[in-house]
Write an enzyme that holds these catalytic residues in place. Structure first.
Site, PDB file in Angstrom:
ATOM      1  N   CYS A  99       0.602  -1.068   0.202  1.00  0.00           N
ATOM      2  CA  CYS A  99       0.089   0.085   0.020  1.00  0.00           C
ATOM      3  C   CYS A  99       0.813   1.381   0.131  1.00  0.00           C
ATOM      4  CB  CYS A  99      -0.793  -0.136   1.225  1.00  0.00           C
ATOM      5  SG  CYS A  99      -2.746   0.821   1.002  1.00  0.00           S
ATOM      6  N   HIS A 121      -3.291  -5.769   1.235  1.00  0.00           N
ATOM      7  CA  HIS A 121      -1.835  -5.849   2.948  1.00  0.00           C
ATOM      8  C   HIS A 121      -2.510  -7.114   3.304  1.00  0.00           C
ATOM      9  CE1 HIS A 121      -2.379  -1.712   4.421  1.00  0.00           C
ATOM     10  NE2 HIS A 121      -2.802  -1.348   3.713  1.00  0.00           N
ATOM     11  N   GLU A 143      -0.329  -8.579   4.810  1.00  0.00           N
ATOM     12  CA  GLU A 143      -0.608  -9.150   6.363  1.00  0.00           C
ATOM     13  C   GLU A 143      -1.740  -8.974   7.304  1.00  0.00           C
ATOM     14  OE1 GLU A 143      -0.352  -4.644   6.691  1.00  0.00           O
ATOM     15  OE2 GLU A 143      -0.311  -6.456   4.891  1.00  0.00           O
TER      16      GLU A 143
END
Length: 194
Positions: free
Chosen positions: A79, A169, A171
């Site tokens: 991002c 994202h 994660e």
């Protein structure tokens, strides 16, 4: 293997938790002294790219990190991290590291889709969950850039040499295959920075 995570602002804690879940040694980078240990790869997290860019300069981290990236250190930008690594940012004359030949558009999915989740195909990995938060996308990519994923016709992941970027994202999901993909780049492409 030891991975540094830029920890000035944004979602660095989630990247650290994902690395911990995989049992990969990692450390936070907050000041230039943090760069003095062994580092085999670097993660630039999501957050506010303008804030992270300003803090990189204020802490004296910008030039040392740029030198490491230019020297071949594997780096993964998510991002805001993708924006920091892009060679061009739409409607902005200035760039940050300018390390990967892509032109990005900030907050590109619009307000109504400012944050959303979907599934998409990621080259070499398969179908994965994707979390977008006021995400950019890649408008154009140079000839040395491989596009790894697109959503609704918009390019959202790419790699070139030692650099991997995603607009989403990885994660923020329990699926750690994109992180593993980056760690394979680290294993194959770099012997460590002292």
């Amino acid at each position: 293997m030891r991975i540094g995570v830029l920890a000035l602002q944004g979602g660095f804690a989630e990247h650290i938790a994902a690395l911990d879940a995989l049992g990969v040694p990692n450390f936070e980078i907050r000041k230039s002294n943090d760069l003095h240990g062994d580092m085999d790869g670097l993660i630039l997290p999501g957050g506010e790219s303008t804030v992270i860019g300003r803090l990189l300069r204020e802490t004296g981290l910008f030039e040392p990190i740029r030198s490491l990236i230019d020297g071949g250190l594997p780096v993964f930008g998510t991002c805001a991290g993708m924006i920091l690594l892009a060679k061009e940012i739409e409607s902005e004359p200035a760039v940050y590291f300018g390390s990967i030949g892509i032109r990005v558009k900030r907050n590109a999915f619009g307000r109504q889709l400012g944050s959303f989740q979907t599934e998409g195909s990621f080259s070499g990995v398969g179908e994965i969950p994707m979390t977008f938060i006021r995400a950019p996308y890649i408008e154009t990519a140079g000839q040395n850039v491989s596009i790894l994923s697109s959503v609704d016709g918009r390019k959202v992941a790419a790699e070139s040499g030692n650099i991997l970027v995603t607009a989403f994202h990885p994660e923020l999901t329990n699926d750690l295959r994109v992180l593993k993909y980056f760690l394979e780049k680290v294993k194959q492409g770099h012997s460590g920075v002292k």
